[in-house]
Write an enzyme that holds these catalytic residues in place. Structure first.
Site, PDB file in Angstrom:
ATOM      1  N   ALA A  68       0.866  -1.175   0.000  1.00 34.95           N
ATOM      2  CA  ALA A  68       0.000   0.000   0.000  1.00 34.95           C
ATOM      3  C   ALA A  68       0.903   1.224   0.000  1.00 34.95           C
ATOM      4  O   ALA A  68       2.022   1.174   0.522  1.00 34.95           O
ATOM      5  CB  ALA A  68      -0.871  -0.010   1.241  1.00 34.95           C
ATOM      6  N   GLY A 111       0.519  -4.953   0.609  1.00 35.53           N
ATOM      7  CA  GLY A 111      -0.649  -4.939  -0.275  1.00 35.53           C
ATOM      8  C   GLY A 111      -0.331  -5.508  -1.651  1.00 35.53           C
ATOM      9  O   GLY A 111      -1.220  -6.026  -2.339  1.00 35.53           O
ATOM     10  N   GLU A 114      -0.682  -9.085  -1.252  1.00 38.45           N
ATOM     11  CA  GLU A 114      -2.130  -9.352  -1.111  1.00 38.45           C
ATOM     12  C   GLU A 114      -2.818  -9.259  -2.471  1.00 38.45           C
ATOM     13  O   GLU A 114      -3.714 -10.047  -2.786  1.00 38.45           O
ATOM     14  CB  GLU A 114      -2.733  -8.360  -0.107  1.00 38.45           C
ATOM     15  CG  GLU A 114      -2.267  -8.665   1.321  1.00 38.45           C
ATOM     16  CD  GLU A 114      -2.593  -7.581   2.320  1.00 38.45           C
ATOM     17  OE1 GLU A 114      -2.327  -6.393   2.032  1.00 38.45           O
ATOM     18  OE2 GLU A 114      -3.125  -7.896   3.395  1.00 38.45           O
ATOM     19  N   GLU A 134       4.177  -5.477   6.989  1.00 34.57           N
ATOM     20  CA  GLU A 134       3.399  -4.480   7.727  1.00 34.57           C
ATOM     21  C   GLU A 134       3.789  -4.401   9.191  1.00 34.57           C
ATOM     22  O   GLU A 134       3.730  -3.337   9.809  1.00 34.57           O
ATOM     23  CB  GLU A 134       1.892  -4.795   7.622  1.00 34.57           C
ATOM     24  CG  GLU A 134       1.284  -4.575   6.243  1.00 34.57           C
ATOM     25  CD  GLU A 134       1.349  -5.809   5.344  1.00 34.57           C
ATOM     26  OE1 GLU A 134       2.164  -6.725   5.612  1.00 34.57           O
ATOM     27  OE2 GLU A 134       0.581  -5.846   4.362  1.00 34.57           O
TER      28      GLU A 134
END
Ligand code: CAA
Length: 260
Positions: A68, A111, A114, A134
């Site tokens: 992210a 992310g 993911e 993270e």
């Protein structure tokens, strides 16, 4: 045909196959809300378009995606995260009914990992690195990382990745079941396009129900999964493509599937 978005480049590559490149190289393809929004739009269009049968998603040689976008994330407080529009985009990506193949080179983190795990098949270049870092930011995966990684690689490896934040190599990812094939980095996209082309010429309804059935098996018990499979298998008995597939086999010719 190529279409450029602010953060994506989309190519119609061959019959039935569309290639999506994440395109924020200066930020290692860190995923912004805008980028996930564009991905949702491209998927809406691809779902509606019969000529698109398989999507291939890739980044560049250095990064599939480094997670992210941390700069954007830093601006979100608790309420901002609760109302985060990214959730809708993630859900849209997870509902995409046609096959999605990820071609991963370089870093595939947070992310980004993911996102890759939303794909049905992940192919990786030998230099790819997969991780959920993270924890190093004082947070945890929030776009399916703890759940999809667990299902892909099992408890011990998932725990190790999520709790230490340390990435694994392409080889480890393949040994754990996260990745189906490893290629030379310069051939990853080419190989993913070949896999996609091989799927794109199959009967679309069979492909769609087979995907649904495998995914069903990821989150249900065996008996329910088998019931779903039986039902889907029976539904396909009514399709013209099943008749065509069997006739072509008997007549020793290539089938011509039309999606009916
Ligand atoms: N968000 C925003 N920018 C990022 C980014 C990210 N996730 N990852 C890298 N970048 C930017 C860097 O800030 C840098 O930009 P500037 O040149 O403007 O400073 C540029 O990309 C290149 O990065 P580096 O200079 O750091 O490149 P490197 O080769 O030295 O290191 C790296 C590569 C190890 C991947 C390192 O960039 C890194 O650790 N990135 C962060 C990885 C991460 O923590 N990802 C998880 C994010 S949180 C998340 O993903 C949560 C979620 O989904 C729910």
């Amino acid at each position: 045909m190529t279409k450029r978005y602010a953060t994506l480049v989309v190519h119609k590559v061959s019959a039935g196959v569309q290639l999506i490149e994440l395109n924020r190289p200066a930020a290692l393809n860190a995923l912004t809300t805008a980028m996930l929004g564009e991905l949702s739009v491209v998927m809406d269009l691809a779902e509606a378009e019969d000529d698109i049968r398989v999507l291939v998603l890739t980044g560049n040689r250095k990064a599939f995606a480094a997670g992210a976008d941390i700069k954007e994330m830093a601006e979100r407080d608790l309420v901002g995260i609760l109302n985060d529009p990214r959730q809708q985009h993630w859900q849209r990506i997870s509902r995409f009914p046609k096959p999605l193949v990820a071609a991963v080179n370089g870093v595939c983190l947070g992310g980004g990992c993911e996102l890759a795990m939303h794909a049905d098949i992940i192919l990786a270049g030998a230099d790819a690195r997969f991780g959920q870092p993270e924890i190093n930011l004082g947070i945890m995966p929030g776009a399916g990382g703890t759940q999809r990684l667990l299902r892909a690689v099992g408890k011990s490896m998932a725990m190790q990745m999520v709790l230490t934040g340390e990435p694994i190599t392409a080889r480890q990812a393949q040994q754990s079941g996260l990745v189906s094939e490893i290629t030379q980095p310069e051939l990853t996209v080419e190989r993913a396009l070949a896999v996609a082309a091989s799927i794109a010429c199959k009967a679309p309804l069979a492909v769609r129900l087979a995907k649904e059935s495998v995914l069903k098996g990821m989150d249900t018990d065996l008996a329910s999964g088998l019931r779903f499979e039986r039902h889907a298998f029976t539904v396909l008995a009514g399709t013209a493509d099943r008749k065509e597939g069997i006739a072509a086999f008997q007549e020793k010719r290539k089938p011509e599937f039309n999606g009916q």
